[in-house]
Write an enzyme that holds these catalytic residues in place. Structure first.
Site, PDB file in Angstrom:
ATOM      1  N   HIS A 280       0.660  -1.172   0.056  1.00 21.22           N
ATOM      2  CA  HIS A 280       0.035  -0.019   0.017  1.00 21.22           C
ATOM      3  C   HIS A 280       0.913   1.278  -0.108  1.00 21.22           C
ATOM      4  O   HIS A 280       1.947   1.488   0.495  1.00 21.22           O
ATOM      5  CB  HIS A 280      -0.789   0.074   1.214  1.00 21.22           C
ATOM      6  CG  HIS A 280      -2.115  -0.661   1.069  1.00 21.22           C
ATOM      7  ND1 HIS A 280      -3.182  -0.704   1.873  1.00 21.22           N
ATOM      8  CD2 HIS A 280      -2.363  -1.901   0.273  1.00 21.22           C
ATOM      9  CE1 HIS A 280      -4.001  -1.633   1.708  1.00 21.22           C
ATOM     10  NE2 HIS A 280      -3.758  -2.386   0.586  1.00 21.22           N
TER      11      HIS A 280
ATOM     12  N   TYR B 252      -9.125   5.521   7.714  1.00 19.54           N
ATOM     13  CA  TYR B 252      -9.155   5.743   9.207  1.00 19.54           C
ATOM     14  C   TYR B 252     -10.171   7.017   9.347  1.00 19.54           C
ATOM     15  O   TYR B 252     -10.172   8.037   8.629  1.00 19.54           O
ATOM     16  CB  TYR B 252      -7.893   6.386   9.853  1.00 19.54           C
ATOM     17  CG  TYR B 252      -6.800   5.412  10.075  1.00 19.54           C
ATOM     18  CD1 TYR B 252      -6.169   4.885   8.957  1.00 19.54           C
ATOM     19  CD2 TYR B 252      -6.433   4.805  11.194  1.00 19.54           C
ATOM     20  CE1 TYR B 252      -5.216   3.873   9.118  1.00 19.54           C
ATOM     21  CE2 TYR B 252      -5.680   4.166  11.428  1.00 19.54           C
ATOM     22  CZ  TYR B 252      -4.697   3.501  10.353  1.00 19.54           C
ATOM     23  OH  TYR B 252      -3.962   2.369  10.615  1.00 19.54           O
TER      24      TYR B 252
ATOM     25  N   PRO C 257      -3.701   0.247  18.827  1.00 20.19           N
ATOM     26  CA  PRO C 257      -3.243  -0.191  17.691  1.00 20.19           C
ATOM     27  C   PRO C 257      -3.641   0.741  16.499  1.00 20.19           C
ATOM     28  O   PRO C 257      -3.228   0.498  15.360  1.00 20.19           O
ATOM     29  CB  PRO C 257      -4.252  -1.436  17.476  1.00 20.19           C
ATOM     30  CG  PRO C 257      -5.396  -1.233  18.385  1.00 20.19           C
ATOM     31  CD  PRO C 257      -4.671  -0.465  19.513  1.00 20.19           C
TER      32      PRO C 257
ATOM     33  N   LYS D  34       1.533  -0.112  15.019  1.00 19.95           N
ATOM     34  CA  LYS D  34       3.014  -0.170  15.618  1.00 19.95           C
ATOM     35  C   LYS D  34       3.239  -1.344  16.367  1.00 19.95           C
ATOM     36  O   LYS D  34       4.408  -1.872  16.420  1.00 19.95           O
ATOM     37  CB  LYS D  34       3.401   1.168  16.477  1.00 19.95           C
ATOM     38  CG  LYS D  34       3.419   2.306  15.486  1.00 19.95           C
ATOM     39  CD  LYS D  34       4.604   2.083  14.519  1.00 19.95           C
ATOM     40  CE  LYS D  34       4.475   3.128  13.414  1.00 19.95           C
ATOM     41  NZ  LYS D  34       4.898   2.681  12.246  1.00 19.95           N
TER      42      LYS D  34
ATOM     43  N   TYR E  81       4.093   6.569  10.248  1.00 19.55           N
ATOM     44  CA  TYR E  81       3.301   5.291   9.970  1.00 19.55           C
ATOM     45  C   TYR E  81       3.961   4.361   9.059  1.00 19.55           C
ATOM     46  O   TYR E  81       4.074   3.185   9.439  1.00 19.55           O
ATOM     47  CB  TYR E  81       2.001   5.867   9.142  1.00 19.55           C
ATOM     48  CG  TYR E  81       1.042   4.610   9.076  1.00 19.55           C
ATOM     49  CD1 TYR E  81       0.988   3.626   8.353  1.00 19.55           C
ATOM     50  CD2 TYR E  81      -0.287   4.904   9.975  1.00 19.55           C
ATOM     51  CE1 TYR E  81      -0.036   2.654   8.138  1.00 19.55           C
ATOM     52  CE2 TYR E  81      -1.323   3.952   9.806  1.00 19.55           C
ATOM     53  CZ  TYR E  81      -0.855   2.879   9.003  1.00 19.55           C
ATOM     54  OH  TYR E  81      -2.111   1.915   9.032  1.00 19.55           O
TER      55      TYR E  81
HETATM   56  P1  FAS Z   1       3.316 -11.688  21.734  1.00 18.18           P
HETATM   57  O1  FAS Z   1       2.199 -11.183  22.980  1.00 18.18           O
HETATM   58  O2  FAS Z   1       2.769 -11.840  20.341  1.00 18.18           O
HETATM   59  O3  FAS Z   1       3.668 -13.089  22.173  1.00 18.18           O
HETATM   60  C1  FAS Z   1       4.149 -13.366  23.252  1.00 18.18           C
HETATM   61  C2  FAS Z   1       4.290 -14.957  23.598  1.00 18.18           C
HETATM   62  O4  FAS Z   1       4.723 -15.270  25.112  1.00 18.18           O
HETATM   63  C3  FAS Z   1       2.733 -15.528  23.424  1.00 18.18           C
HETATM   64  O5  FAS Z   1       2.748 -16.477  22.622  1.00 18.18           O
HETATM   65  C4  FAS Z   1       2.481 -15.861  24.769  1.00 18.18           C
HETATM   66  O6  FAS Z   1       1.569 -17.158  24.787  1.00 18.18           O
HETATM   67  C5  FAS Z   1       3.932 -16.440  25.496  1.00 18.18           C
HETATM   68  N1  FAS Z   1       3.951 -16.448  26.786  1.00 18.18           N
HETATM   69  C6  FAS Z   1       3.133 -15.690  27.616  1.00 18.18           C
HETATM   70  N2  FAS Z   1       3.458 -15.854  29.052  1.00 18.18           N
HETATM   71  C7  FAS Z   1       4.368 -16.930  29.003  1.00 18.18           C
HETATM   72  C8  FAS Z   1       4.868 -17.533  29.960  1.00 18.18           C
HETATM   73  N3  FAS Z   1       4.856 -17.532  31.187  1.00 18.18           N
HETATM   74  N4  FAS Z   1       5.917 -18.571  29.337  1.00 18.18           N
HETATM   75  C9  FAS Z   1       6.123 -18.778  28.036  1.00 18.18           C
HETATM   76  N5  FAS Z   1       5.708 -18.022  27.109  1.00 18.18           N
HETATM   77  C10 FAS Z   1       4.632 -17.090  27.526  1.00 18.18           C
HETATM   78  N6  FAS Z   1      -0.631  -4.709  16.931  1.00 18.18           N
HETATM   79  C11 FAS Z   1      -0.675  -3.953  15.581  1.00 18.18           C
HETATM   80  O7  FAS Z   1       0.371  -3.412  14.987  1.00 18.18           O
HETATM   81  N7  FAS Z   1      -1.762  -3.925  15.231  1.00 18.18           N
HETATM   82  C12 FAS Z   1      -3.207  -4.676  15.444  1.00 18.18           C
HETATM   83  O8  FAS Z   1      -4.343  -4.495  15.237  1.00 18.18           O
HETATM   84  C13 FAS Z   1      -2.948  -5.295  16.868  1.00 18.18           C
HETATM   85  N8  FAS Z   1      -3.974  -6.055  17.389  1.00 18.18           N
HETATM   86  C14 FAS Z   1      -3.723  -6.494  18.364  1.00 18.18           C
HETATM   87  C15 FAS Z   1      -4.759  -7.443  18.890  1.00 18.18           C
HETATM   88  C16 FAS Z   1      -4.669  -8.104  20.328  1.00 18.18           C
HETATM   89  C17 FAS Z   1      -5.866  -8.851  20.995  1.00 18.18           C
HETATM   90  C18 FAS Z   1      -3.475  -8.009  20.899  1.00 18.18           C
HETATM   91  C19 FAS Z   1      -3.237  -8.770  22.279  1.00 18.18           C
HETATM   92  C20 FAS Z   1      -2.544  -7.412  20.430  1.00 18.18           C
HETATM   93  C21 FAS Z   1      -2.542  -6.726  18.984  1.00 18.18           C
HETATM   94  N9  FAS Z   1      -1.448  -5.955  18.386  1.00 18.18           N
HETATM   95  C22 FAS Z   1      -1.850  -5.223  17.380  1.00 18.18           C
HETATM   96  C23 FAS Z   1      -0.225  -5.933  19.097  1.00 18.18           C
HETATM   97  C24 FAS Z   1       0.450  -7.331  18.822  1.00 18.18           C
HETATM   98  O9  FAS Z   1       0.608  -7.719  17.419  1.00 18.18           O
HETATM   99  C25 FAS Z   1       1.819  -7.505  19.405  1.00 18.18           C
HETATM  100  O10 FAS Z   1       2.408  -6.078  19.369  1.00 18.18           O
HETATM  101  C26 FAS Z   1       2.730  -8.429  18.828  1.00 18.18           C
HETATM  102  O11 FAS Z   1       2.209  -9.705  19.016  1.00 18.18           O
HETATM  103  C27 FAS Z   1       4.013  -8.211  19.729  1.00 18.18           C
HETATM  104  O12 FAS Z   1       4.653  -9.556  19.690  1.00 18.18           O
HETATM  105  P2  FAS Z   1       5.400 -10.420  20.950  1.00 18.18           P
HETATM  106  O13 FAS Z   1       6.156  -9.298  21.573  1.00 18.18           O
HETATM  107  O14 FAS Z   1       5.993 -11.628  20.246  1.00 18.18           O
HETATM  108  O15 FAS Z   1       4.409 -10.594  22.043  1.00 18.18           O
HETATM  109  C1  PHB Z   2      -5.421  -4.476  11.009  1.00 20.03           C
HETATM  110  O1  PHB Z   2      -5.288  -4.694   9.862  1.00 20.03           O
HETATM  111  O2  PHB Z   2      -5.731  -5.239  11.992  1.00 20.03           O
HETATM  112  C2  PHB Z   2      -5.059  -3.045  11.434  1.00 20.03           C
HETATM  113  C3  PHB Z   2      -4.591  -2.140  10.521  1.00 20.03           C
HETATM  114  C4  PHB Z   2      -3.907  -0.864  10.988  1.00 20.03           C
HETATM  115  C5  PHB Z   2      -4.247  -0.354  12.344  1.00 20.03           C
HETATM  116  C6  PHB Z   2      -4.589  -1.572  13.309  1.00 20.03           C
HETATM  117  C7  PHB Z   2      -5.066  -2.913  12.941  1.00 20.03           C
HETATM  118  O3  PHB Z   2      -3.733   0.787  12.986  1.00 20.03           O
END
Ligand code: FAS
Ligand code: PHB
Length: 397
Positions: free
Chosen positions: A79, A207, A300, A304, A390
């Site tokens: 994009h 957005y 989100p 980032k 962004y």
């Molecule tokens: P993660 O949370 O992905 O991974 C951490 C891992 O550690 C998990 O697999 C967990 O099970 C494991 N863990 C936890 N406790 C543990 C323990 N005691 N022992 C061993 N392992 C353990 N970011 C965006 O940019 N856009 C979005 O739209 C967006 N939507 C999101 C929606 C939700 C519901 C959530 C929770 C996050 C969202 N995020 C979004 C942010 C997300 O993408 C994170 O930034 C990304 O997963 C970060 O990656 P990790 O740091 O690897 O953490």
């Molecule tokens: C998504 O596609 O899930 C998404 C994209 C942009 C954002 C947040 C989530 O800022």
């Protein structure tokens, strides 16, 4: 407590098999540093989590550099920018024209699949479904992680422990309270997000600011759309029927305005995501290094979260290679300060996008938001400022 039954040894013990942990194990292996990844959930559970959707320029470059972007190149969607809209207006910001950097639509679930495939091909040891994960001896040169796996107690000794265990893992709490400093802001609203089996009604993300609340149109592929609406905190997802969701999206995104129409379709997943900013410093304590959500959380709105986790790992991997292979401590010693520059930049940008676009009951704030949106879309400086944040600044900026 029953004594550890089995002791394993490696260079780096990585806690968490999400994107941060799996990317770190890959980048370390490329430079001959071994790791063992410890994960509390099952592989299927980790693979199925629906999270981020946008990869910034630096993330794509790094994945390409390390042979992790073949499928992204085939199935991802590049994009040039995004749309910002509010009831009177709709503007496209072209990041490539403004900064020379694009973004890619490629779900985090797909990134995770690619990382897992690459690690499996490399015979990476990942212990899934671990319990009682505890960190030990972090202020020594032989830290360890103890856990229960398949009913057996296991102790894994390494030179370093990498806390990649997200916002609910044990790593962040393993930094002594007298050492750590935390900042947290909880926003007064949440996102209700849906996945729908319908082609996106837009070529690039929209957005939308609206008096009823924020809305966003994203996507996952040519046939799957990802959309969000602002809802009050604590909203039960059951309160929002499919019809109510599509009606709110149509109003807020501007269906019927500027010649644009929103096409609804079957909703396959819906969930409510609370929004907060969180930063914990330092991102290193003794032999423990934090990366990704274990050290920071962003709302989100700025897309980032995942990209910041990648940026941390891009700095942490060479620091640990220097430490483990060359006994050179310089990059390990500066890792926390180096990573936090980007963490705070992305934390600010995510807060700025969130507070600019989410409506509040304060009419004064609404006027400030609309003024900010008019400036950001009409001024070259405003457009460039949003675009460079962004699309993402170079890693290590
Ligand atoms: P993660 O949370 O992905 O991974 C951490 C891992 O550690 C998990 O697999 C967990 O099970 C494991 N863990 C936890 N406790 C543990 C323990 N005691 N022992 C061993 N392992 C353990 N970011 C965006 O940019 N856009 C979005 O739209 C967006 N939507 C999101 C929606 C939700 C519901 C959530 C929770 C996050 C969202 N995020 C979004 C942010 C997300 O993408 C994170 O930034 C990304 O997963 C970060 O990656 P990790 O740091 O690897 O953490
Ligand atoms: C998504 O596609 O899930 C998404 C994209 C942009 C954002 C947040 C989530 O800022």
């Amino acid at each position: 407590m029953t004594p550890p039954v089995e002791t394993l040894r490696t260079d780096v013990v990585i806690i968490g098999a999400g994107p941060a942990g799996m990317l770190l194990s890959h980048l370390l292996a490329v430079d001959g540093v071994a790791s063992i990844v410890v994960e509390t959930r099952s592989a299927d559970y980790v693979a199925a989590r629906i999270r981020a959707g946008i990869l910034e320029h630096s993330t794509v470059e790094l994945l390409r550099q390390h042979g992790l972007a073949d499928r992204l190149g085939r199935e991802g969607d590049e994009h040039r920018g995004i749309y910002l809209t509010w009831p009177e207006e709709k503007h496209h910001l072209d990041f490539v024209d403004l900064t020379g950097r694009s973004v890619w639509v490629y779900g985090q679930t797909e990134v995770q699949k690619d990382l897992v495939a690459a690690r499996e091909a490399d015979d990476q040891q990942v212990l899934y479904e671990c319990g009682d994960v505890a960190l030990h001896d972090l202020e020594t040169e032989r830290p360890a992680v103890e856990l229960v796996h398949d009913g057996r107690r296991v102790r894994i000794e390494g030179r370093v422990v990498a806390g990649c265990d997200g916002s609910f893992g044990p790593s962040r709490a393993s930094v002594p309270s007298g050492v750590q400093q935390t900042w947290e802001k909880v926003y007064p609203y949440s996102w209700l997000g849906i996945l729908a089996d319908v082609a996106p009604s837009t070529d690039e993300l929209i957005y939308a600011w609206h008096p009823d609340g924020f809305a966003m149109h994203s996507m996952r592929s040519e046939s799957v759309s990802r959309l969000y609406v602002q809802v009050p905190n604590g909203t039960p997802v059951e309160e929002w029927s499919d019809d109510r969701i599509w009606e709110a999206l149509a109003v807020r995104l501007g269906h019927g305005r500027h010649g644009w129409e929103l096409t609804p379709g079957p909703i396959t997943e819906k969930s409510v995501l609370p929004m907060r900013s969180y930063v914990q410093t330092p991102m290193r304590h003794g032999a423990l290094f934090l990366a990704g959500d274990s050290a920071h959380i962003v709302p989100p709105t700025g897309a980032k979260g995942l990209n910041l986790a990648v940026a941390d790992v891009a700095l942490l991997a060479p620091a640990l290679v220097d430490l483990v292979r060359k006994k050179d401590v310089r990059r390990a010693d500066s890792y926390s300060d180096d990573a936090l520059r980007r963490v705070w930049r992305c934390t600010h940008f995510s807060w700025w996008m969130t507070t600019m676009l989410h409506t509040s009951p304060d009419p004064f704030e609404a006027q400030l938001q609309l003024s900010q949106l008019r400036w950001v879309t009409s001024s070259e400086a405003g457009r460039t400022g949003l675009a460079e944040n962004y699309a993402g600044l170079p890693i290590g900026f």
